[in-house]
Design a protein around this motif. Structure first.
Motif, PDB file in Angstrom:
ATOM      1  N   ILE A  31      27.322  57.344  47.243  1.00 36.43           N
ATOM      2  CA  ILE A  31      28.317  58.267  46.707  1.00 36.43           C
ATOM      3  C   ILE A  31      29.645  57.578  46.407  1.00 36.43           C
ATOM      4  O   ILE A  31      30.616  58.245  46.032  1.00 36.43           O
ATOM      5  N   GLY A  32      29.690  56.260  46.540  1.00 34.47           N
ATOM      6  CA  GLY A  32      30.938  55.546  46.304  1.00 34.47           C
ATOM      7  C   GLY A  32      31.445  55.713  44.880  1.00 34.47           C
ATOM      8  O   GLY A  32      30.674  55.666  43.920  1.00 34.47           O
ATOM      9  N   ARG A  33      32.757  55.880  44.746  1.00 32.76           N
ATOM     10  CA  ARG A  33      33.361  56.120  43.434  1.00 32.76           C
ATOM     11  C   ARG A  33      34.059  54.885  42.869  1.00 32.76           C
ATOM     12  O   ARG A  33      34.471  54.899  41.710  1.00 32.76           O
ATOM     13  N   ASP A  34      34.190  53.828  43.667  1.00 31.64           N
ATOM     14  CA  ASP A  34      34.842  52.609  43.177  1.00 31.64           C
ATOM     15  C   ASP A  34      34.165  52.062  41.925  1.00 31.64           C
ATOM     16  O   ASP A  34      34.823  51.522  41.035  1.00 31.64           O
ATOM     17  N   ARG A  35      32.852  52.188  41.842  1.00 31.44           N
ATOM     18  CA  ARG A  35      32.080  51.612  40.742  1.00 31.44           C
ATOM     19  C   ARG A  35      32.479  52.204  39.392  1.00 31.44           C
ATOM     20  O   ARG A  35      32.203  51.605  38.341  1.00 31.44           O
ATOM     21  N   SER A  36      33.115  53.383  39.396  1.00 26.17           N
ATOM     22  CA  SER A  36      33.567  54.001  38.154  1.00 26.17           C
ATOM     23  C   SER A  36      35.054  53.794  37.914  1.00 26.17           C
ATOM     24  O   SER A  36      35.565  54.222  36.886  1.00 26.17           O
ATOM     25  N   ARG A  37      35.736  53.151  38.853  1.00 25.65           N
ATOM     26  CA  ARG A  37      37.187  53.024  38.768  1.00 25.65           C
ATOM     27  C   ARG A  37      37.639  51.589  38.540  1.00 25.65           C
ATOM     28  O   ARG A  37      38.814  51.276  38.696  1.00 25.65           O
ATOM     29  N   THR A  38      36.710  50.736  38.187  1.00 26.41           N
ATOM     30  CA  THR A  38      37.043  49.324  38.001  1.00 26.41           C
ATOM     31  C   THR A  38      37.945  49.139  36.786  1.00 26.41           C
ATOM     32  O   THR A  38      37.949  49.956  35.860  1.00 26.41           O
ATOM     33  N   PRO A  39      38.735  48.073  36.754  1.00 24.22           N
ATOM     34  CA  PRO A  39      39.738  47.901  35.698  1.00 24.22           C
ATOM     35  C   PRO A  39      39.150  47.761  34.294  1.00 24.22           C
ATOM     36  O   PRO A  39      38.044  47.240  34.110  1.00 24.22           O
ATOM     37  N   MET A  40      39.927  48.211  33.317  1.00 27.50           N
ATOM     38  CA  MET A  40      39.557  48.049  31.906  1.00 27.50           C
ATOM     39  C   MET A  40      39.595  46.571  31.542  1.00 27.50           C
ATOM     40  O   MET A  40      40.591  45.882  31.792  1.00 27.50           O
ATOM     41  N   PRO A  41      38.536  46.042  30.924  1.00 25.31           N
ATOM     42  CA  PRO A  41      38.552  44.662  30.430  1.00 25.31           C
ATOM     43  C   PRO A  41      39.062  44.632  28.985  1.00 25.31           C
ATOM     44  O   PRO A  41      38.424  45.179  28.081  1.00 25.31           O
ATOM     45  N   TRP A  42      40.189  43.990  28.785  1.00 27.27           N
ATOM     46  CA  TRP A  42      40.807  44.008  27.454  1.00 27.27           C
ATOM     47  C   TRP A  42      40.435  42.794  26.610  1.00 27.27           C
ATOM     48  O   TRP A  42      40.310  42.894  25.395  1.00 27.27           O
ATOM     49  N   ASP A  43      40.261  41.650  27.269  1.00 27.93           N
ATOM     50  CA  ASP A  43      39.933  40.442  26.510  1.00 27.93           C
ATOM     51  C   ASP A  43      39.315  39.423  27.454  1.00 27.93           C
ATOM     52  O   ASP A  43      39.033  39.740  28.621  1.00 27.93           O
ATOM     53  N   ALA A  44      39.098  38.207  26.974  1.00 31.53           N
ATOM     54  CA  ALA A  44      38.435  37.173  27.775  1.00 31.53           C
ATOM     55  C   ALA A  44      39.410  36.279  28.524  1.00 31.53           C
ATOM     56  O   ALA A  44      38.995  35.272  29.107  1.00 31.53           O
ATOM     57  N   SER A  45      40.682  36.632  28.530  1.00 34.48           N
ATOM     58  CA  SER A  45      41.661  35.845  29.283  1.00 34.48           C
ATOM     59  C   SER A  45      41.493  36.112  30.775  1.00 34.48           C
ATOM     60  O   SER A  45      40.752  37.020  31.173  1.00 34.48           O
ATOM     61  N   PRO A  46      42.152  35.324  31.631  1.00 35.32           N
ATOM     62  CA  PRO A  46      42.008  35.547  33.077  1.00 35.32           C
ATOM     63  C   PRO A  46      42.280  37.000  33.460  1.00 35.32           C
ATOM     64  O   PRO A  46      43.207  37.629  32.946  1.00 35.32           O
ATOM     65  N   HIS A  47      41.422  37.503  34.342  1.00 36.86           N
ATOM     66  CA  HIS A  47      41.502  38.887  34.825  1.00 36.86           C
ATOM     67  C   HIS A  47      41.380  39.889  33.683  1.00 36.86           C
ATOM     68  O   HIS A  47      41.877  41.019  33.768  1.00 36.86           O
ATOM     69  N   ALA A  48      40.703  39.471  32.624  1.00 37.12           N
ATOM     70  CA  ALA A  48      40.354  40.337  31.485  1.00 37.12           C
ATOM     71  C   ALA A  48      41.558  40.937  30.773  1.00 37.12           C
ATOM     72  O   ALA A  48      41.439  41.964  30.101  1.00 37.12           O
ATOM     73  N   GLY A  49      42.724  40.331  30.913  1.00 37.55           N
ATOM     74  CA  GLY A  49      43.914  40.876  30.281  1.00 37.55           C
ATOM     75  C   GLY A  49      44.442  42.117  30.960  1.00 37.55           C
ATOM     76  O   GLY A  49      45.458  42.684  30.526  1.00 37.55           O
ATOM     77  N   PHE A  50      43.781  42.543  32.044  1.00 37.74           N
ATOM     78  CA  PHE A  50      44.248  43.717  32.786  1.00 37.74           C
ATOM     79  C   PHE A  50      45.475  43.378  33.621  1.00 37.74           C
ATOM     80  O   PHE A  50      46.408  44.179  33.737  1.00 37.74           O
ATOM     81  N   SER A  51      45.493  42.192  34.210  1.00 35.58           N
ATOM     82  CA  SER A  51      46.576  41.788  35.107  1.00 35.58           C
ATOM     83  C   SER A  51      46.689  40.272  35.088  1.00 35.58           C
ATOM     84  O   SER A  51      45.804  39.568  34.571  1.00 35.58           O
ATOM     85  N   THR A  52      47.758  39.784  35.661  1.00 38.07           N
ATOM     86  CA  THR A  52      47.926  38.332  35.824  1.00 38.07           C
ATOM     87  C   THR A  52      47.437  37.870  37.192  1.00 38.07           C
ATOM     88  O   THR A  52      47.479  36.669  37.488  1.00 38.07           O
ATOM     89  N   VAL A  53      46.981  38.826  38.018  1.00 43.22           N
ATOM     90  CA  VAL A  53      46.478  38.504  39.359  1.00 43.22           C
ATOM     91  C   VAL A  53      45.150  39.218  39.566  1.00 43.22           C
ATOM     92  O   VAL A  53      44.711  40.022  38.735  1.00 43.22           O
ATOM     93  N   GLU A  54      44.506  38.947  40.692  1.00 44.15           N
ATOM     94  CA  GLU A  54      43.241  39.608  41.017  1.00 44.15           C
ATOM     95  C   GLU A  54      43.441  41.118  41.072  1.00 44.15           C
ATOM     96  O   GLU A  54      44.304  41.628  41.793  1.00 44.15           O
ATOM     97  N   PRO A  55      42.665  41.885  40.318  1.00 47.48           N
ATOM     98  CA  PRO A  55      42.832  43.341  40.312  1.00 47.48           C
ATOM     99  C   PRO A  55      42.442  43.979  41.649  1.00 47.48           C
ATOM    100  O   PRO A  55      41.713  43.403  42.456  1.00 47.48           O
ATOM    101  N   TRP A  56      42.893  45.209  41.823  1.00 47.96           N
ATOM    102  CA  TRP A  56      42.651  45.937  43.077  1.00 47.96           C
ATOM    103  C   TRP A  56      41.177  46.207  43.308  1.00 47.96           C
ATOM    104  O   TRP A  56      40.747  46.339  44.458  1.00 47.96           O
TER     105      TRP A  56
END
Length: 521
Positions: free
Chosen positions: A390-415
């Protein structure tokens, strides 16, 4: 013929849900925020949707990631502040879009000043703003109610010798909507945001907000078995969907209508007959759209979906407008559930059924299964009841915007972890690929705008071969037909027409290929 403008915007339009923690991080803390959403608005506008719904942005200790509200009229500092919200709202409106907020009326945080006051003693002026009761005859909880997150729905307060009710976490005490002062304060919250310019609310767990007088025990569920959520050991007969809640919903609707052009979407998990009551009556309407989750809840096969759609349509009052959703921050990703090939078919279904569709961020990319390592689990529901899926984390993962580090979502490891295929499954990679899931969503949304029959037309199911779901949308003399092959093998086309769009590369005229959906006119 109809025109989209002949209907309220929420009937002809499409809603896009953003989970703010996971959309775009602008300040390098690994968590999304309002400035990040503003930065990515062009992506949302380019999809062709009409409105954005934000999951909660209010100040919160984040015990349940914003659904434990500590201040209903502020902004959580992780996300920004009221100035950042005003900038976002202005940017949304500048693009011709609407903005909806997530209103959480059933419960607050235990750190909300109202609850701090209520908990200070039995003589507190706000004691009755929450639901307090003496212990039961055995000294334990006042009744047998179970929290949706497992365990008793009651928490003992040693200082006052009473229990308080919490339908979810103990950090989320339930508000008492039978108290007129609490009710007035919560309607003032809605006024605060309407005055600020928001276009409506999605109302969290609306069917929970009133409990039966006397708080009797809930009856046991004879169909419960180990391995499913503990909440379902009981039937929530007395803790949810009480008659008095409908008057409250009608009051919310009257307030929204007084502002003009605002919409209320109610989160309601109920069978069709009880679900339809939340529309109210023409004389006393309630929410515009009682959320319909049946595309998430039912098996993915043509016969089941056909029967479900027919039953849902038949349950609606003449003045009730339908709505559909295939994904949310609480539900498994549609591509993880039925595979990417059928997720394309699901996109066509969602955007061609009669009613208002709601899209969930990332589904337009076909994000599928994301396994969350045990040490990265953040969802309190999964932490309290592990191992039952029943875990909901699997649907709340960050949006991947591009192929740069951390998918362009952040400059650090996402939550939370990114989808494992993010280097190739991201917005930039799909942007100019005509065969991508993103391109399909854009074409489908463009078709809805170009053909009023798809946006606001009548609906009729059509006969089709086994494994095929077919229906017709009609607006005057304009007819659009949809055929969806929910199987892995070729099936006959149920009608003849000129293809407008296929979920695959190019439509054929006489057959439906495996996992293909076709729109014709």
């Amino acid at each position: 013929m109809s025109n989209r403008n002949d209907h309220p915007w929420w009937e002809s339009g499409t809603v896009y849900q953003i989970y703010p923690r996971s959309f775009q991080d602008s300040d390098g803390d690994g968590v999304g925020d309002l400035a990040g959403i503003e930065r990515r608005l062009d992506h949302v506008a380019a999809l062709g949707v009409d409105a954005i719904w934000l999951s909660p942005i209010f100040p919160s200790p984040m015990a349940d990631f914003g659904y434990d509200v500590a201040d209903y009229c502020g902004v959580e500092p992780v996300f920004g502040d009221l100035d950042a919200f005003d900038r976002l709202l202005a940017a949304v409106h500048a693009r011709g879009l609407k903005l909806l907020l997530d209103f959480v009326p059933n419960h607050s945080s235990d750190q909300h000043p109202w609850f701090v006051d209520s908990r200070s003693g039995r003589d507190s002026p706000k004691r009755d703003w929450y639901i307090w009761r003496d212990p039961g005859p055995d000294g334990g909880p006042p009744n047998n109610w179970i929290s949706d997150f497992g365990g008793s729905a009651w928490e003992y307060d040693a200082a006052s010798g009473q229990y308080y009710l919490h339908a979810f976490l103990k950090q989320q005490p339930d508000l008492n909507w039978r108290n007129p002062d609490l009710k007035a304060a919560m309607l003032d919250v809605m006024r605060f945001w309407f005055d600020r310019g928001v276009d409506g609310f999605r109302i969290d767990v609306l069917w929970h907000i009133v409990k039966a007088e006397g708080l009797p025990d809930n009856p046991p569920n004879p169909y419960w078995r180990p391995g499913i959520t503990e909440r379902d050991r009981l039937i929530q007969r007395h803790s949810t969907d009480q008659p008095e809640a409908h008057a409250i919903a009608a009051g919310m609707r009257a307030l929204a209508d007084s502002y003009g052009g605002r919409v209320l979407i109610g989160e309601i998990f109920l069978p069709n007959d009880r679900h339809a009551r939340w529309y109210g009556t023409p004389e006393r309407p309630q929410v515009h759209l009682p959320f319909n989750f049946q595309l998430i809840e039912n098996a993915w096969d043509a016969a089941t979906l056909r029967a479900m759609i027919a039953a849902y349509e038949a349950s609606l009052p003449p003045y009730g407008w339908p709505n559909w959703v295939i994904g949310s921050h609480d539900a498994p990703r549609i591509a993880a559930r039925i595979g990417e090939a059928q997720a394309r078919v699901a996109a066509m279904l969602l955007l061609t059924l009669r009613g208002t569709p709601t899209l969930y961020q990332g589904d337009e990319l076909g994000i599928g299964q994301v396994d969350i390592p045990p040490d990265r689990v953040r969802d309190p529901q999964e932490l309290r009841q592990p191992g039952i899926g029943i875990g909901r984390d699997r649907s709340r993962t960050p949006m991947p915007w591009d192929a740069s580090p951390h998918a362009g979502f952040s400059t650090v490891e996402p939550w939370l972890p990114l989808n494992p295929d993010w280097p190739t499954r991201n917005v930039a990679a799909q942007e100019n690929d005509p065969g991508s899931m993103l391109a399909l969503y854009r074409r489908l949304l463009a078709l809805r705008r170009a053909h009023p029959a798809l946006a606001v037309g009548d609906f009729r199911l059509l006969e089709a071969a086994d494994g095929v779901l077919a229906y017709e949308r009609r607006d005057g003399d304009a007819v659009v037909r949809v055929a969806l092959n929910l199987t892995d093998w070729e099936r006959p086309m149920p009608f003849v027409g000129e293809a407008l769009l296929s979920t695959l590369d190019a439509a054929t005229s006489d057959v439906l290929r495996a996992n293909e959906g076709i729109i014709t006119h």
